[in-house]
Write a protein that holds these residues in place. Structure first.
Motif: not given
Length: 386
Positions: A235, A188, A152
């Motif tokens: 996230f 990501n 992340i």
């Protein structure tokens, strides 16, 4: 001042709309763009002139007449510039050079030993240099770099946490931008994989999909109405750490019984080594292909655990499509049926009814093409603002 700002925004939006029609519907005429967008012919002509001046659009001659003068046809010049995409794995670096339509023109693959942050970043830089050094002669050259990471990051491109690399708080974007002087996108790897599959791969007809990346762990990328779902603080997607065993194995994330402990490459190898000592993933794939029962059974157990996690995705998100990616997507022949059996027996019938469970059509390129697409979009956003 407010009116000026509003007018500028409207022009930027219209300029982007016009370019998108030329990109995806070309060859196309000015009159057809006006018809599709509802913009006046004068507005379309003015915006097209700006795109032609930029070198991203060109005229290719006259098209068929519908009764009046023959229209001049427009096309997008995807070779006016190029982007570099990088998939940073836990033991490899895949770098590609694509044109502005995402067509791969150069590729570089290398292994790394994850000896240190500096060594891995050095391998990333080497991959970028290799493919960027082969860029064809064009107006813009390389316009940006995208990097997919197994972890992340924040909005500044700092890798906050990449457990399988052992990274915390690494300023990756800053270090790559300082080296190459180009805008860098850090994303990501599963989010990028979702973008890649929706833009170029198995899920081009899906606007609500979940991409499941199976590697050393499990990552997921979620697209809702074609846009990445990032959660309230950016996230989201760490579904590899959803608990599927209440009293399960301890995970490095601090939880126990996480999905990725039972359904990742690492889990597959640990399970298979009970019957085939010392075996690795590539060897297991070959053994299964050769009909080795122990290898096929190991993939079957992995498929059932994958299915359990997917049931949570189906019941919780009700996606149109789940796309399975990563190296183990090549094991579709042995994973597909166990996954289907678990989903059929455990998921709710209504969200399951119209669901497509697919394996990646891009193979190991899902992530790298996804970051290329994000880098291309960033370039166009800047070009639209000019």
């Amino acid at each position: 001042m407010k009116q000026t700002g509003d007018l500028t925004l409207v022009k930027r939006m219209n300029k982007s709309i016009v370019l998108n029609h030329i990109r995806f519907d070309s060859p196309i005429s000015r009159a057809r763009i006006a018809e599709l967008t509802g913009l006046t012919k004068a507005t379309v002509s003015s915006l097209v002139a700006e795109w032609i001046e930029s070198g991203l659009v060109r005229e290719i001659g006259e098209g068929a007449s519908s009764g009046g003068r023959k229209p001049v046809m427009l096309v997008f010049d995807a070779t006016a510039g190029y982007v570099v995409g990088v998939d940073l794995g836990t033991d490899y670096v895949l770098a590609v050079l694509t044109d502005l339509n995402g067509n791969v023109v150069e590729e570089s693959r290398s292994k790394h030993e994850n000896e240190s942050v500096d060594a891995v970043i050095g391998a990333v830089k080497a991959g970028i240099r290799e493919v960027a050094g082969r860029v064809p002669d064009c107006r813009y050259g390389v316009v940006g770099i995208g990097i997919g990471i197994p972890g992340i990051s924040d909005e500044e491109g700092n890798v906050l946490f990449a457990p399988n690399l052992g990274w915390e708080n690494v300023p990756l974007q800053q270090r790559i931008e300082e080296e190459f002087g180009l805008p860098v996108v850090i994303e990501n790897e599963a989010n990028a994989g979702a973008v890649g599959e929706q833009r170029f791969g198995a899920a081009q007809d899906s606007s609500f999909l979940v991409y499941v990346s199976i590697g050393s762990g499990i990552g997921t990328g979620i697209l809702i109405k074609g846009e990445l779902f990032r959660g309230s603080t950016g996230f989201s997607g760490e579904l590899g750490h959803v608990t599927i065993e209440h009293n399960g194995k301890p995970c490095r994330c601090g939880n126990a019984g996480c999905w990725e402990l039972y359904a990742s490459e690492k889990a597959l190898v640990e399970d298979a080594r009970n019957a085939i000592p010392g075996v690795k993933v590539d060897a297991l794939l070959q053994l299964a292909s050769d009909g080795e029962p122990a290898a096929i059974e190991a993939f079957g157990r992995l498929g059932r655990y994958l299915g359990i996690g997917m049931v949570n995705i189906i019941n919780g998100f009700n996606p149109e499509s789940i796309v399975i990616g990563g190296r183990l997507a090549t094991a579709e022949a042995w994973l597909k049926e166990p996954i289907r059996e678990v989903i059929e027996s455990r998921s709710l019938p209504y969200p399951r009814a119209s669901l497509k469970v697919q394996f990646s059509s891009l193979g190991m390129r899902s992530t790298v093409l996804g970051v290329c697409s994000l880098s291309i979009s960033r370039f166009f956003a800047g070009a639209t603002a000019e």
